[in-house]
Write a protein that holds these residues in place. Structure first.
Motif, PDB file in Angstrom:
ATOM      1  N   LEU A 280       0.891  -1.217   0.062  1.00 30.01           N
ATOM      2  CA  LEU A 280      -0.124  -0.119  -0.008  1.00 30.01           C
ATOM      3  C   LEU A 280       0.870   1.097  -0.015  1.00 30.01           C
ATOM      4  O   LEU A 280       1.767   1.281   0.849  1.00 30.01           O
ATOM      5  N   GLY A 282      -0.180   4.984   0.639  1.00 26.56           N
ATOM      6  CA  GLY A 282      -1.524   5.717   0.944  1.00 26.56           C
ATOM      7  C   GLY A 282      -1.251   6.987   1.678  1.00 26.56           C
ATOM      8  O   GLY A 282      -0.246   6.884   2.646  1.00 26.56           O
ATOM      9  N   ALA A 283      -2.015   7.933   1.263  1.00 21.08           N
ATOM     10  CA  ALA A 283      -1.822   9.272   2.265  1.00 21.08           C
ATOM     11  C   ALA A 283      -0.557   9.834   2.272  1.00 21.08           C
ATOM     12  O   ALA A 283      -0.572  10.496   3.271  1.00 21.08           O
ATOM     13  N   ASN A 284       0.253   9.639   1.422  1.00 23.00           N
ATOM     14  CA  ASN A 284       1.724  10.318   1.132  1.00 23.00           C
ATOM     15  C   ASN A 284       1.664  11.620   0.441  1.00 23.00           C
ATOM     16  O   ASN A 284       0.695  11.910  -0.341  1.00 23.00           O
ATOM     17  N   SER A 318      -1.702  -1.195  -3.970  1.00 22.73           N
ATOM     18  CA  SER A 318      -2.643  -0.158  -3.957  1.00 22.73           C
ATOM     19  C   SER A 318      -2.111   1.013  -3.872  1.00 22.73           C
ATOM     20  O   SER A 318      -1.174   1.241  -3.041  1.00 22.73           O
ATOM     21  N   ILE A 320      -3.418   4.755  -3.178  1.00 27.95           N
ATOM     22  CA  ILE A 320      -4.553   5.342  -2.757  1.00 27.95           C
ATOM     23  C   ILE A 320      -4.452   6.636  -2.193  1.00 27.95           C
ATOM     24  O   ILE A 320      -3.729   6.826  -1.163  1.00 27.95           O
ATOM     25  N   GLY A 321      -4.862   7.914  -2.537  1.00 28.07           N
ATOM     26  CA  GLY A 321      -5.256   8.964  -1.909  1.00 28.07           C
ATOM     27  C   GLY A 321      -4.022   9.903  -1.530  1.00 28.07           C
ATOM     28  O   GLY A 321      -3.835  10.458  -0.476  1.00 28.07           O
ATOM     29  N   ASN A 322      -3.015   9.817  -2.459  1.00 25.78           N
ATOM     30  CA  ASN A 322      -1.835  10.245  -2.609  1.00 25.78           C
ATOM     31  C   ASN A 322      -1.923  11.845  -3.191  1.00 25.78           C
ATOM     32  O   ASN A 322      -2.489  11.868  -4.267  1.00 25.78           O
ATOM     33  N   HIS A 323      -0.982  12.660  -2.786  1.00 25.60           N
ATOM     34  CA  HIS A 323      -0.862  13.821  -3.496  1.00 25.60           C
ATOM     35  C   HIS A 323       0.547  13.836  -4.032  1.00 25.60           C
ATOM     36  O   HIS A 323       1.543  13.696  -3.575  1.00 25.60           O
ATOM     37  N   TYR A 352      -4.033  -1.219  -8.153  1.00 25.66           N
ATOM     38  CA  TYR A 352      -5.247  -0.520  -8.087  1.00 25.66           C
ATOM     39  C   TYR A 352      -4.689   0.850  -7.566  1.00 25.66           C
ATOM     40  O   TYR A 352      -3.984   1.062  -6.438  1.00 25.66           O
ATOM     41  N   ALA A 354      -6.080   4.708  -7.149  1.00 27.45           N
ATOM     42  CA  ALA A 354      -7.403   5.776  -6.667  1.00 27.45           C
ATOM     43  C   ALA A 354      -6.983   6.811  -6.315  1.00 27.45           C
ATOM     44  O   ALA A 354      -6.224   6.913  -5.225  1.00 27.45           O
ATOM     45  N   THR A 355      -8.043   7.967  -6.250  1.00 30.09           N
ATOM     46  CA  THR A 355      -7.935   9.101  -5.774  1.00 30.09           C
ATOM     47  C   THR A 355      -6.465   9.561  -5.580  1.00 30.09           C
ATOM     48  O   THR A 355      -6.305  10.167  -4.584  1.00 30.09           O
ATOM     49  N   ASN A 356      -5.798   9.690  -6.417  1.00 30.10           N
ATOM     50  CA  ASN A 356      -4.317  10.313  -6.516  1.00 30.10           C
ATOM     51  C   ASN A 356      -4.336  11.577  -7.276  1.00 30.10           C
ATOM     52  O   ASN A 356      -4.782  11.530  -8.474  1.00 30.10           O
ATOM     53  N   LEU A 379      -8.493   4.832 -10.872  1.00 31.41           N
ATOM     54  CA  LEU A 379      -9.813   5.536 -10.742  1.00 31.41           C
ATOM     55  C   LEU A 379      -9.463   7.197 -10.279  1.00 31.41           C
ATOM     56  O   LEU A 379      -8.856   7.378  -9.085  1.00 31.41           O
ATOM     57  N   CYS A 381      -7.592   9.413 -11.242  1.00 28.07           N
ATOM     58  CA  CYS A 381      -6.258   9.790 -11.061  1.00 28.07           C
ATOM     59  C   CYS A 381      -5.750  10.738 -11.917  1.00 28.07           C
ATOM     60  O   CYS A 381      -4.668  10.734 -12.484  1.00 28.07           O
TER      61      CYS A 381
END
Lengths: 400, 400, 400
Positions: A280, A282-284, A318, A320-323, A352, A354-356, A379, A381
């Protein structure tokens, strides 16, 4: 019988001239010998704490740690930037060297490590702790920007369990911390900067955490490197340049890189090499720009902007959710005229993403999928124009 | 007047034979009595620090902490695996026991706790600190794999504020840390493994953090358990097997489980029991496999694979951006032939599940919604075939 | 020559009546003078550790830290709630004041800070460490709920590198920690509560981390404030009321707020002021309710519910995967009868908001976009009815 030692208060039996200032390695080895001579019962070997007060020590002899439950502790990570110092005129400077409980790594014993943790037999070494002192490689030799001097701060060289490297400082070592076959290791609260490689987890490993550190490697190595690990957690770190990668996984699985701040000057900030699966990211927060410090502008990691700011080899990961902030002037993009890639899936199926969110002043491919990959899901991105699939078995939903 | 005590330097008035080696509880209670005798002004009771050097101590008398601002500190969490040791032949082993500042929990006073923190009256106890020593339950008796011995490491038994349990080691206790009515507690940097239950937050609680720990409970208990808490933050932990749950919430609300790595052998890795509302499960890595260690294969938590790797009772929770790796051979799934569930919403309305990725070699339901639930939103958490709603008032968007 | 000092063992040359109990500032300044007198070589200034045992000390003279590598360390953050104490009858209370290594900030020297870290010239001060003691502002004067007394705990007043403020306690200071021009600062493991402002990062800054803290400011200030920072990482904190904002960025860029738990009583829990760009707010738990403590009900931060629980000024930020609990009775919403906003994009273009879940008993706008903003993307953050765009150049996908 004491279990609390101070390196400045210890005399080496038969060697009255040894001091921690001329060779702290001799001193600590002698203390370890004393601990072992006093703790001989299999049932009771609690270990000890060896304290290094603030001071300026030279290490000429490698310390060999072969007992469990030993804490080597100082009072101060003592970091100061040697990179700035060596690239400046220091006339009039208040000080020019690291401090705190500062151990200069200056082996004359033919070894390259300041500390080696190693024991044969059973059980694995447990709960060896390095805490709050400074390991200073002093110099990178004739080219202070080379990040090469053959020196290693701490090498765990046999399988180990529940060890800790916490609140340490390391600087100007080609390798800071190298750990082989770690189980439930904690690398936390450290300040590891201006080393060729800062944290290198080799051999194999599981259930380790690299958390809450400030880390920045040189251009020749890695800020955090792990191979054949699983269950590794890299979270809460502020990782700054340089480093070929901020986090490099080689054949790692089921690990996590989350809630970090990552800043780099080259492509491949996160690099999954080989077969990296089910990890994963995520959120980095990722920020990629170009080198700003003149003396280090000649260097890079040799990769071009098609390599991906995140480069993934392996499946079922995965992201997910990175900037992603990508701030490279179009004139600096390599190969010239090409469109840089933020996330490259170089191999592996069923990743997978998503939302990057990617922010870039220049046109980028937010996601590129190599033709060898299948089943990737992408998704929210980026736009269709930012998506570059080289074959069709993927799922794509553009950010509206 | 000192406020710095060393257990190895203290003599109990009137009891010259007492030593920390035969009963560290007597010693610490005597030190606390001394602190209280010297700090009698309501306006000035700064407390003290009690230091436990590395060593092998027995605790036969429970320590009663009834003053604020007391730090009990050692030099070394001293963990070593007793589970491996008790399931091995240890002939020729270098050592067989934990170490560091090791306190063996061997009460002969009729109590079950090594440390009890308790005070009646106002204010609540504040800023009591346990730091960097080892609490060792020694043995689980005739069945070393039972995780039952009635022993508790530390019990906070009255309401408390701003206390800390940090960098401790605990092993082979039926209960490691139990805290009643916590406010702004910090449980951070600990190594708590091979205890029946590792962290148990009971009664009620708010604004607590469980961060940056390495934790792994036994099959009989919980790695992290909290009841009637709100505002609890569980982040940055590497939680490994076993444990009936990695994180168990009972009637908890507005709490957060984020950026952890969670590894378990049974269903219910995260379990929300009762009425758990408005909690976040975000950016975690979950890995579920089956027991790999022969001696512990007979054990599990009694739940089947329909229970959900994440089991939610209660409404308005968010599960966002997690990775799930489910690696259970189809032949090991229970009930036999059924399709396992990754996230089960067992009760409660308006839960929100988005961008959770599941990797599994066997067919799974990534999300199952009980018929009693309504208004669940399930976005990008798998295919329609992987979705099992037992009624219709839900929103579902398949991963494309 | 020692590098380990104990404030209780130090005599100030020429001032035999000075003690740490009547003025610890004098003592520490004298120790620093001693360190400087002994470390005069540019090549070797390792610094020292100054230890403050548990005790009740007054500081009347500001400490001036002008050397690198100095650690000032205590044994105990010693927090207790003065807010509760001052709003209660304390007759019969066990104690009424903070403890641990408690330094009462009671300057009589005309300065407002207990500690000032400042040095002119090169290099910047490095690796100054404050660790595990208590700074107590004692009183807010005639109105103990004012959070105003002009006192500052620690001021870093010149550019600094790799400094640490860790495991400290601060209470009843108008400003707890203020740091100017920070580079790679660590603010971690602290307990900072009931200060006007807890953490204030001013001037400029980069690569700093604020992690793993328990923080709660007063109604007049901020829990965490940063201006002109980039690369700041705020993660793993449990931030509780009050505070005008839990995290306030002014002109910050490429920073990250992730995996925190945030609890507030007023709008603007996260506030991006000015030009804040390319920041990430990810995987946090937000809980907004109204003031519950009678003595503080008269206070708020003056903002109404249209301000946004998250208020964003600036473009290209990402808000991903957060949970928002909004529990304000409709009768308490201001302006009366209006619909509160959870996320307000007040200015700036191309912000990206995805998979944020809001739970509220009253009707809210989960996202409001000011008419000056363009290009915002809003994905899965609520229903169309919950979305309030004042112009059309946005992308919206309703949560299904």
């Amino acid at each position: 019988m004491t279990t609390v030692y101070d390196v400045t208060a210890w005399s080496v039996p038969g060697n009255p001239t040894a001091t921690p200032y001329n060779d702290i390695g001799l001193i600590i080895n002698s203390i370890i010998a004393d601990i072992k001579s006093q703790q001989t019962s299999q049932a009771s070997k609690p270990g000890a704490v060896i304290y290094i007060p603030p001071g300026d020590y030279s290490l000429k002899t490698r310390v060999n740690v072969d007992i469990s439950f030993l804490t080597i502790r100082g009072s101060g990570h003592g970091f100061t930037s040697l990179s700035i110092r060596y690239n400046s005129s220091t006339s009039g400077w208040h000080e020019v060297n690291p401090g705190g409980s500062r151990v200069r790594v200056e082996n004359t014993d033919g070894n390259t490590e300041a500390f080696r943790v190693y024991r044969a037999g059973d059980p694995r070494l447990s709960a060896v702790v390095f805490e709050n002192f400074c390991l200073d490689g002093v110099s990178f030799g004739s080219n202070q920007n080379s990040y090469v001097n053959g020196k290693t701060g701490i090498l765990f060289d046999s399988a180990n369990d529940s060890c800790r490297v916490e609140r340490m400082g390391m600087v100007y070592l080609e390798h800071g911390l190298v750990v082989k076959d770690a189980d439930a290791l904690s690398v936390s609260g450290n300040f590891l900067a201006e080393n060729g490689t800062c944290v290198k987890l080799v051999g194999s490993g599981q259930a380790t955490k690299v958390t809450d550190n400030l880390i920045g490697a040189g251009h020749v190595g890695f800020s955090v490197y792990a191979e054949n690990h699983w269950g590794l957690l890299v979270t809460g770190n502020n990782i700054f340049p340089r480093g070929q990668s901020m986090v490099h996984f080689k054949n790692c699985t089921r690990s996590s890189i989350s809630a970090n701040r990552l800043h780099g000057y080259y492509p491949g900030m996160v690099h999954f090499e080989g077969v990296c699966t089910e990890n994963l990211v995520g959120a980095n927060h990722f920020f990629r720009e170009t080198e700003k410090f003149d003396p280090l502008k000649p260097y890079n990691n040799g990769r071009d902007d098609l390599f991906g700011l995140v480069h993934i080899e392996g499946g079922n990961n995965s992201v997910i959710g990175n900037h992603f902030s990508y701030d490279v002037p179009s004139g600096s993009v390599t190969p010239s005229g090409q469109t840089p890639t933020i996330i490259l899936v170089a191999s592996g199926n069923n990743n997978y993403l998503a939302t990057n969110n990617t922010v870039s002043a220049t046109a980028v491919h937010t996601v590129t999928l190599d033709s060898s990959t299948t089943g990737t899901k992408v998704l929210d991105c980026g736009s269709l124009a930012q998506f570059q699939p080289f074959q069709s078995s993927n799922s794509f939903r553009a950010t509206p």
